[in-house]
Design a protein around this motif. Sequence first.
Motif, short mmCIF file in Angstrom:
data_model
loop_
_atom_site.label_atom_id
_atom_site.label_comp_id
_atom_site.label_asym_id
_atom_site.label_seq_id
_atom_site.Cartn_x
_atom_site.Cartn_y
_atom_site.Cartn_z
N LYS A 1 20.86 80.71 -23.89
CA LYS A 1 21.12 82.05 -24.44
C LYS A 1 22.35 82.59 -23.71
N LEU A 2 23.36 82.95 -24.46
CA LEU A 2 24.63 83.38 -23.88
C LEU A 2 24.72 84.90 -23.86
N GLU A 3 25.10 85.44 -22.72
CA GLU A 3 25.28 86.89 -22.55
C GLU A 3 26.71 87.15 -22.07
N ASP A 4 27.43 87.88 -22.87
CA ASP A 4 28.84 88.18 -22.57
C ASP A 4 29.08 89.67 -22.74
N ASN A 5 29.46 90.34 -21.67
CA ASN A 5 29.73 91.77 -21.68
C ASN A 5 31.23 92.00 -21.53
N LEU A 6 31.80 92.74 -22.49
CA LEU A 6 33.22 93.04 -22.44
C LEU A 6 33.53 93.83 -21.18
N GLY A 7 34.57 93.42 -20.50
CA GLY A 7 34.97 94.07 -19.26
C GLY A 7 34.53 93.33 -18.01
N GLN A 8 33.71 92.32 -18.18
CA GLN A 8 33.26 91.52 -17.05
C GLN A 8 33.89 90.13 -17.10
N GLN A 9 34.14 89.56 -15.94
CA GLN A 9 34.83 88.27 -15.90
C GLN A 9 33.92 87.11 -16.25
N THR A 10 32.67 87.20 -15.87
CA THR A 10 31.78 86.06 -16.01
C THR A 10 30.93 86.15 -17.26
N VAL A 11 30.38 84.99 -17.64
CA VAL A 11 29.44 84.88 -18.75
C VAL A 11 28.15 84.27 -18.19
N SER A 12 27.02 84.80 -18.63
CA SER A 12 25.74 84.32 -18.13
C SER A 12 25.02 83.49 -19.20
N LEU A 13 24.41 82.40 -18.76
CA LEU A 13 23.60 81.54 -19.62
C LEU A 13 22.21 81.43 -19.01
N THR A 14 21.19 81.50 -19.83
CA THR A 14 19.81 81.35 -19.34
C THR A 14 19.02 80.50 -20.32
N ARG A 15 18.03 79.80 -19.77
CA ARG A 15 17.10 79.04 -20.59
C ARG A 15 15.85 78.72 -19.75
N GLU A 16 14.78 78.42 -20.45
CA GLU A 16 13.54 77.99 -19.81
C GLU A 16 13.37 76.49 -20.08
N TYR A 17 12.95 75.79 -19.04
CA TYR A 17 12.76 74.35 -19.18
C TYR A 17 11.57 73.92 -18.32
N GLN A 18 10.48 73.59 -18.99
CA GLN A 18 9.28 73.07 -18.35
C GLN A 18 8.88 73.89 -17.12
N GLY A 19 8.74 75.19 -17.33
CA GLY A 19 8.30 76.07 -16.26
C GLY A 19 9.41 76.49 -15.31
N GLU A 20 10.60 76.03 -15.54
CA GLU A 20 11.73 76.41 -14.70
C GLU A 20 12.63 77.40 -15.46
N THR A 21 13.33 78.19 -14.70
CA THR A 21 14.34 79.09 -15.26
C THR A 21 15.70 78.61 -14.79
N ILE A 22 16.54 78.28 -15.75
CA ILE A 22 17.91 77.84 -15.43
C ILE A 22 18.86 78.98 -15.75
N HIS A 23 19.59 79.40 -14.76
CA HIS A 23 20.58 80.48 -14.93
C HIS A 23 21.95 79.94 -14.53
N VAL A 24 22.90 80.11 -15.43
CA VAL A 24 24.26 79.62 -15.19
C VAL A 24 25.23 80.80 -15.26
N GLU A 25 26.05 80.92 -14.26
CA GLU A 25 27.10 81.94 -14.24
C GLU A 25 28.44 81.24 -14.37
N VAL A 26 29.10 81.47 -15.50
CA VAL A 26 30.36 80.78 -15.80
C VAL A 26 31.51 81.70 -15.44
N GLU A 27 32.40 81.19 -14.63
CA GLU A 27 33.57 81.95 -14.21
C GLU A 27 34.77 81.61 -15.09
N PRO A 28 35.82 82.44 -15.05
CA PRO A 28 37.00 82.16 -15.89
C PRO A 28 37.58 80.78 -15.59
#
Length: 286
Positions: free
Chosen positions: A131-158
């Motif tokens: 799931k992609l979250e992108d807020n105008l005015g911020q440099q990074t983009v956040s990605l999240t997902r659930e996988y077999q009881g785990e939470t994966i969070h990715v912070e993508v930089e420019p």
Amino acid sequence: MQPPYPSFPSSKTLNPNFKTLIPHQTMAINTILRRSASALTPLAARLLGGQRNLSHHCGGALFSAVNHSQKLISNNSFLVPALSRYSFSASSALKRPSSDESLLRVIESEIQCSEESFEEGDDIPEGFPFKLEDNLGQQTVSLTREYQGETIHVEVEPSSLVTGEEDDDDDANDDSEQDNQTSLPMVVRVSKTGGPCLEFGVTAYADEIVIDSLSVKDPEMTEDQLPYEGPRFDELDENLQKAFHKYLEIRGIKPSVTNFLHEYMVNKDHREYTNWLKNLKKFVEA
């Protein structure tokens, strides 16, 4: 016989007893005059209509001011409010300098050029695991997902283009082939409920994903504590490095995802630049 009340006796004909009375008579007369002036002051103030600004003009001419109070009020400009004495133009006060007008024209031209040259990329591809979250005015983009009881969070930089022009050494290391490639830095966190998380520092290239660092983060660890971060990732056993690459690939960190993110971040950088120009324009116009 000398008359009892001489008209204007000279100092030579005054007796000593009469001379001693003159100073007392002078003080009495002065006292009477001061009391009379004090009594007339409130009357003068009322006749002037409470105009306190006029008091410094009275001075010794108190009675003259009383007789001509109406003339003073109507003719003296200092009784007129300050806003009526000066012609004030709001438009002239808010008029921008010519340099600001020139700056606005340049900014508007740059906005137009940026919007005309921008081509929106493809939408999020089907089957994209995050799931992609992108807020105008911020440099990074956040990605999240659930996988077999785990939470994966990715912070993508420019993304950044590393040209490698400053490295002219012929004996470059194994990463020299990546110096001319565009890189996409990311931070990947894999967490489980109520426990620590794994934090990966990752750099994604067009044909390769490199793990730069790996650490175990304890949520109960305070900021003043310095946890052991482990060895450098490239110093780990080769089989262990390959196993962690596979670990991330299963959780969605793979070339098909990172290549899309690269294009997305290039487009985001363009959108952010255009938005930044528009914010500049709003500030100069304000």
